[in-house]
Scaffold this active site. Structure first.
Site, PDB file in Angstrom:
ATOM      1  N   TYR A   1      55.026  73.083 -61.150  1.00  0.00           N
ATOM      2  CA  TYR A   1      55.108  74.425 -60.543  1.00  0.00           C
ATOM      3  C   TYR A   1      56.424  75.112 -60.940  1.00  0.00           C
ATOM      4  CZ  TYR A   1      55.126  77.871 -56.712  1.00  0.00           C
ATOM      5  OH  TYR A   1      55.168  79.019 -55.967  1.00  0.00           O
TER       6      TYR A   1
ATOM      7  N   SER B   1      59.667  81.946 -58.242  1.00  0.00           N
ATOM      8  CA  SER B   1      59.918  81.297 -56.951  1.00  0.00           C
ATOM      9  C   SER B   1      61.284  80.634 -56.960  1.00  0.00           C
ATOM     10  CB  SER B   1      58.855  80.238 -56.663  1.00  0.00           C
ATOM     11  OG  SER B   1      59.098  79.112 -57.464  1.00  0.00           O
TER      12      SER B   1
ATOM     13  N   LYS C   1      56.880  78.610 -62.929  1.00  0.00           N
ATOM     14  CA  LYS C   1      57.586  79.763 -62.349  1.00  0.00           C
ATOM     15  C   LYS C   1      58.810  80.144 -63.181  1.00  0.00           C
ATOM     16  CE  LYS C   1      55.054  80.948 -58.865  1.00  0.00           C
ATOM     17  NZ  LYS C   1      54.087  82.058 -59.122  1.00  0.00           N
TER      18      LYS C   1
END
Ligand code: NAI
Length: 282
Positions: free
Chosen positions: A166, A153, A170
């Site tokens: 997160y 991402s 990623k």
């Protein structure tokens, strides 16, 4: 009708909604037999419902496509094995894997606790590891060939406020993709990443996605189809990014740097400070 994925069996994890649903539907429309995996969890990973994966299968079958549902938790060794087995038992083989399953537990660094860190790392990174390894072993047992699309991402590649867990997950998937692509090249298995931006339940309350109808999962799905199809050729280890009408890529670059002749090439911190601009110059 000729399709880009005729005679291909594809597993899409986390395909009960959002981006994965769009990938599964496009893959089926392009001739693939699709395993729609999803444990039907809430955005933060809580609770489960077996109906999410089946609803997407019903849509695909109603449109004349081939699909089966699998509701296992791919962040566990057994769950990933069950998802891979669903493809091989249901359709006789597995050629394409899209590691898409994910959850969000956003908190700023100062408020982040171990549970929120671990759960996000587990779902994103371990599911990618378990599914990729099992998929690759299956493909090698078949003599090689195959395609893997992992999901990173913008947050993982560039960082984003409130997403330390997160972003770490990623970015880990990026590193995992690079190494897997190098190791699996000799088996003719491509391993690339998609970095999507689309309005889904995961992003609908973020300011850049609010009231935006130009960033849809249907804008991203053709990029994943490209990476999953023979059109991708020998490209491997890339991060293709799709955000509405914009198709672009993330690349990690290394600067040429600057060499020191004196003192055996050992730099002092003061010299690094003095030459900073030329060290980081592209
Ligand atoms: P989503 O929440 O709609 O889809 C994620 C799906 O994964 C859900 O249906 C969920 O039930 C499933 N899932 C979660 N844990 C699972 C597990 N252990 N086993 C099986 N299924 C599981 O969100 P969205 O936006 O479609 O996200 C898909 C992927 O794209 C995620 O990896 C996400 O991090 C990534 N992504 C999305 C962006 C966006 O703009 N929507 C931006 C960057 C990355």
């Amino acid at each position: 009708m000729p399709g880009l994925l005729n005679d291909t069996v594809c597993l899409v994890t986390g395909a009960g909604g959002g981006l994965g649903r769009a990938y599964a539907k496009l893959f089926a429309a392009e001739g693939a037999a699709v395993v729609v995996n999803d444990l039907g969890g809430a955005r933060d990973g809580a609770a489960t419902s077996e109906s999410a994966a089946q609803a997407v299968v019903d849509e695909i079958v109603a449109a004349g496509g081939r699909a089966i549902a699998n509701t296992s938790d791919v962040s566990t060794d057994e769950g990933a094995a069950a998802a891979i087995a669903a493809a091989i038992d249901g359709f006789g083989d597995l050629n394409v894997l899209v590691n898409n399953a994910g959850i969000l537990r956003d908190k700023t660094l100062l408020k982040l606790d171990e549970e929120a860190f671990d759960s996000v790392m587990r779902v994103h990174v371990k599911s990618t590891f378990f599914c990729t390894q099992k998929f690759a072993k299956h493909r090698v047992s078949k003599g090689g060939g195959g395609r893997i699309v992992n999901t990173t991402s913008v947050s993982g590649m560039l960082g984003n406020f409130g997403q330390a867990n997160y972003a770490a997950a990623k970015a880990a998937i990026y590193g995992f993709t690079r190494t897997s692509s190098i190791e699996l090249q000799k088996h003719r298995i491509s391993v690339n990443c998609i970095a999507p931006s689309a309005t889904t339940r995961m992003t609908e309350d973020l300011p850049m996605f609010a009231n935006v109808d130009t960033l849809t999962p249907d804008h991203v799905a053709p990029a994943v189809l490209f990476l999953a199809s023979e059109l991708c050729g020998e490209k491997t280890g890339w991060v293709l990014a799709a955000a509405g009408a914009r198709m672009y890529a993330f690349r990690v670059v290394e600067t040429a740097g600057r060499f020191k002749e004196e003192t055996g090439g050992v730099w002092s911190p003061e010299e690094i400070s003095e030459h900073w601009d030329s060290i980081i110059k592209l």
